[in-house]
Design an enzyme around this catalytic site. Structure first.
Site, PDB file in Angstrom:
ATOM      1  N   GLY A   1      -5.694  -0.722  15.905  1.00 37.24           N
ATOM      2  CA  GLY A   1      -5.066  -2.044  15.822  1.00 37.24           C
ATOM      3  C   GLY A   1      -4.274  -2.244  14.541  1.00 37.24           C
TER       4      GLY A   1
ATOM      5  N   HIS B   1     -12.090  -8.294  10.878  1.00 35.87           N
ATOM      6  CA  HIS B   1     -12.666  -7.391  11.886  1.00 35.87           C
ATOM      7  C   HIS B   1     -13.892  -6.661  11.352  1.00 35.87           C
ATOM      8  CE1 HIS B   1     -10.231  -4.426   9.666  1.00 35.87           C
ATOM      9  NE2 HIS B   1     -10.898  -3.469  10.269  1.00 35.87           N
ATOM     10  N   ARG B   2     -14.056  -6.613  10.020  1.00 34.05           N
ATOM     11  CA  ARG B   2     -15.218  -5.957   9.429  1.00 34.05           C
ATOM     12  C   ARG B   2     -16.297  -6.974   9.055  1.00 34.05           C
ATOM     13  NH1 ARG B   2     -15.044  -0.370   7.092  1.00 34.05           N
ATOM     14  NH2 ARG B   2     -16.968  -0.704   8.259  1.00 34.05           N
TER      15      ARG B   2
ATOM     16  N   GLU C   1     -18.357  -3.836  -0.025  1.00 31.97           N
ATOM     17  CA  GLU C   1     -18.181  -2.880   1.076  1.00 31.97           C
ATOM     18  C   GLU C   1     -19.137  -1.699   0.949  1.00 31.97           C
ATOM     19  OE1 GLU C   1     -14.472  -2.475   2.967  1.00 31.97           O
ATOM     20  OE2 GLU C   1     -14.284  -4.644   2.984  1.00 31.97           O
TER      21      GLU C   1
ATOM     22  N   ARG D   1     -11.539  -4.814  -2.369  1.00 32.16           N
ATOM     23  CA  ARG D   1     -12.581  -5.051  -1.372  1.00 32.16           C
ATOM     24  C   ARG D   1     -13.973  -5.113  -1.987  1.00 32.16           C
ATOM     25  NH1 ARG D   1     -11.814  -1.875   4.151  1.00 32.16           N
ATOM     26  NH2 ARG D   1      -9.575  -1.598   4.256  1.00 32.16           N
TER      27      ARG D   1
ATOM     28  N   HIS E   1     -11.051   2.201  -1.200  1.00 42.28           N
ATOM     29  CA  HIS E   1     -12.477   2.359  -1.533  1.00 42.28           C
ATOM     30  C   HIS E   1     -12.577   3.468  -2.581  1.00 42.28           C
ATOM     31  CE1 HIS E   1     -13.851   0.914   2.717  1.00 42.28           C
ATOM     32  NE2 HIS E   1     -14.051  -0.053   1.837  1.00 42.28           N
TER      33      HIS E   1
ATOM     34  N   ASN F   1      -7.830   6.092  11.583  1.00 39.64           N
ATOM     35  CA  ASN F   1      -8.139   4.741  11.110  1.00 39.64           C
ATOM     36  C   ASN F   1      -8.608   4.769   9.652  1.00 39.64           C
ATOM     37  OD1 ASN F   1      -7.501   2.634  12.792  1.00 39.64           O
ATOM     38  ND2 ASN F   1      -9.340   2.827  14.043  1.00 39.64           N
TER      39      ASN F   1
ATOM     40  N   CYS G   1     -16.765   8.422   5.080  1.00 38.66           N
ATOM     41  CA  CYS G   1     -16.867   7.060   5.632  1.00 38.66           C
ATOM     42  C   CYS G   1     -17.908   6.978   6.724  1.00 38.66           C
ATOM     43  CB  CYS G   1     -15.543   6.631   6.256  1.00 38.66           C
ATOM     44  SG  CYS G   1     -14.173   6.663   5.129  1.00 38.66           S
TER      45      CYS G   1
HETATM   46  O1  SUG Z   1     -12.282  -0.569   6.506  1.00 39.86           O
HETATM   47  N1  SUG Z   1     -10.651   1.216   9.020  1.00 39.86           N
HETATM   48  C1  SUG Z   1     -11.714   1.147   8.045  1.00 39.86           C
HETATM   49  C2  SUG Z   1     -11.966   2.484   7.423  1.00 39.86           C
HETATM   50  C3  SUG Z   1     -13.179   2.487   6.548  1.00 39.86           C
HETATM   51  C4  SUG Z   1     -13.247   3.692   5.685  1.00 39.86           C
HETATM   52  N2  SUG Z   1     -14.436   3.701   4.940  1.00 39.86           N
HETATM   53  C5  SUG Z   1     -14.590   4.313   3.754  1.00 39.86           C
HETATM   54  N3  SUG Z   1     -13.589   4.678   3.028  1.00 39.86           N
HETATM   55  N4  SUG Z   1     -15.811   4.477   3.310  1.00 39.86           N
HETATM   56  C6  SUG Z   1     -11.367   0.111   6.978  1.00 39.86           C
HETATM   57  O2  SUG Z   1     -10.185  -0.011   6.620  1.00 39.86           O
HETATM   58  C7  SUG Z   1      -9.180   0.296  10.732  1.00 39.86           C
HETATM   59  C8  SUG Z   1      -9.378  -0.376  12.068  1.00 39.86           C
HETATM   60  C9  SUG Z   1      -8.087  -0.573  12.821  1.00 39.86           C
HETATM   61  O3  SUG Z   1      -7.050  -0.699  12.197  1.00 39.86           O
HETATM   62  O4  SUG Z   1      -8.125  -0.654  14.068  1.00 39.86           O
HETATM   63  C10 SUG Z   1     -10.379   0.166   9.808  1.00 39.86           C
HETATM   64  O5  SUG Z   1     -11.049  -0.838   9.831  1.00 39.86           O
END
Ligand code: SUG
Length: 436
Positions: free
Chosen positions: A22, A139-140, A176, A203, A239, A357, A363
């Site tokens: 998305g 979304h998170r 996070e 974040r 991150h 993503n 991750c």
């Molecule tokens: O939070 N991607 C996650 C990836 C998380 C990575 N985690 C670490 N680095 N530990 C984020 O950005 C993308 C979802 C989307 O675009 O559909 C997303 O949420």
């Protein structure tokens, strides 16, 4: 309690059937570039299964954190009313971007699920776990309540453990989880130096990290708060685990991850905590690998694990080999060949579905250092350890519930929601968890 029996349990995040692209995280270079692409949820699950099997072949104790129910109807119900199917159809028609957020499978990136501090580090001798509030992106943010509920259930029977509620999620205190936290120690069983990495307007806030340090009863001498380099954040380091990776006494980082003086602070604090013990700090400079190249090849988003022979293995994304003429993999090979650290194996894995993503090997895992007695007790109440029974249940469910291909437009089909619900009903029974 015998410190020696402390081992790391690696909680791998299992993707959900709505895994899609998305472009929901504007600060995440890979996710932004993938926006609107066709995703392959079944393939995502198979790739995660391969990762689990690789970790097990390296002697690791692996547990699974299950997906969450998506689309997340409480979010849609803030805007639409009616029966479940009608709410989903209306959202698809009128607010497709909200539906994409509500349908994200982002709980699979369990490095963001929580921060954990083992009993050996805390003043009260407890294993502390704090789920992240994931406040920055909507979304998170919707993950936090379910993650808390599921972690509380997993650790309910575990002696000397406590799962705290997520830190209060005010605008000023985003968190996070372990993606911004590193624990350095000679061996996992020894006292750790906790490095909390925060960003300004990023974040991870300093205030949330401080709350976690206090709540986990980590003594001052065992904690450092280090600021991310704002320039690196602008280049896509959303991150800390995008620019640094650690395991026990090994820390590998880009030299632009933090201010120069912060690398010295880390070394000094480590020596003060463990006099005479060596910290293997390995850095790479901008001229050898730029921050931008590191972000795209995701070289620091690797896992390093201690293998049963006392050496270490690294699990890196295959993109380190394929992008920029393999520059990033060449760096890892130099680390492997070097005599200044115990890394003697590098494994390159195909996690393309998650990588698109912005989710690499690091991750997809939450590390929880636990004693053998705690691991055994965890498995009494629940069945989260990735044994053959759980892996075969997960694998069977791929065929049954995971689309081979999915576009963001497909998310308006209520069948996906019902499939996800049926999957979670099966996983609740298989894992002994309250997933619905
Ligand atoms: O939070 N991607 C996650 C990836 C998380 C990575 N985690 C670490 N680095 N530990 C984020 O950005 C993308 C979802 C989307 O675009 O559909 C997303 O949420």
């Amino acid at each position: 309690m015998l410190n020696d029996s402390i081992q790391e349990v690696i909680f791998v995040g299992w993707p959900g059937p709505t895994h899609h692209y998305g472009g929901l995280s504007g600060d995440n270079v890979a996710a932004t570039a993938s926006r609107g692409d066709i995703s392959h949820p079944a393939q995502a699950a198979r790739q995660t299964l391969e990762l689990i099997r690789l970790l097990q072949s390296l002697g690791q104790t692996v547990a699974v954190l299950p997906p969450q129910l998506r689309p997340h109807l409480p979010l849609l119900r803030e805007h639409f009313a009616g029966a479940d199917d009608e709410v989903i159809r209306q959202a698809a028609r009128e607010k497709p971007e909200l539906l994409e957020k509500a349908a994200s499978s982002s709980a699979m990136w369990t490095a963001n699920a929580a921060t954990a501090t083992p009993a050996v580090d805390s003043a009260d001798g407890m294993l502390h776990i704090t789920p992240a509030n994931l406040f920055t992106h909507l979304h998170r943010r919707i993950e936090a309540a379910d993650t808390y509920r599921v972690l509380a259930a997993i650790f309910r029977e575990v002696p000397r453990s406590i799962v705290h509620p997520p830190p209060a999620a005010g605008e000023g205190s985003p968190d996070e989880g372990a993606a911004n936290h590193m624990r350095l120690s000679p061996r996992h069983a020894d006292k750790g130096l906790h490095i909390f990495v925060y960003g300004e307007n990023g974040r991870q806030s300093l205030s949330a990290s401080q709350v976690i340090k206090t709540e986990h009863e980590i003594p001052d001498a065992e904690a450092l708060f280090i600021r991310q380099n704002p320039e690196a954040v602008r280049q896509g380091v959303f991150h800390n685990d995008v620019i640094a990776v650690s395991n026990a006494h090994v820390l590998i980082a880009h030299e632009r991850a933090y201010a120069r003086a912060d690398f010295s602070r880390i070394a000094q604090a480590y020596t003060a905590l463990h006099p005479g013990k060596e910290l293997a700090m390995i850095t790479i400079g901008e001229e050898a690998l730029s921050v931008e190249e590191a972000v795209r090849a995701y070289v620091f988003n690797s896992q390093i694990v201690t293998t049963p022979n006392g050496m270490m293995a690294m699990i890196a994304p295959m993109e380190t080999k394929t992008l920029y003429g393999g520059k990033a993999a060449a760096f890892l090979e130099r680390v492997r060949a070097g005599s200044d650290n115990p890394i003697d194996e590098v494994h390159y894995v195909d996690l393309r579905q998650s990588m698109k993503n912005g989710g690499g090997p690091a991750c997809l895992r939450l590390r929880v250092p636990m004693t053998a007695a705690q691991v055994a007790a965890m498995q009494h109440g629940t069945r989260v350890l990735a044994d053959e029974a759980l892996l075969s249940a997960l694998e069977k469910n791929i065929e049954k519930y995971y689309p081979e291909a999915l576009s963001p437009q497909d998310l308006g089909n209520p069948e996906l929601y019902h499939g996800c619900k049926a999957l979670l009903a099966e996983l609740s029974a298989a894992m002994g968890l309250p997933l619905l």
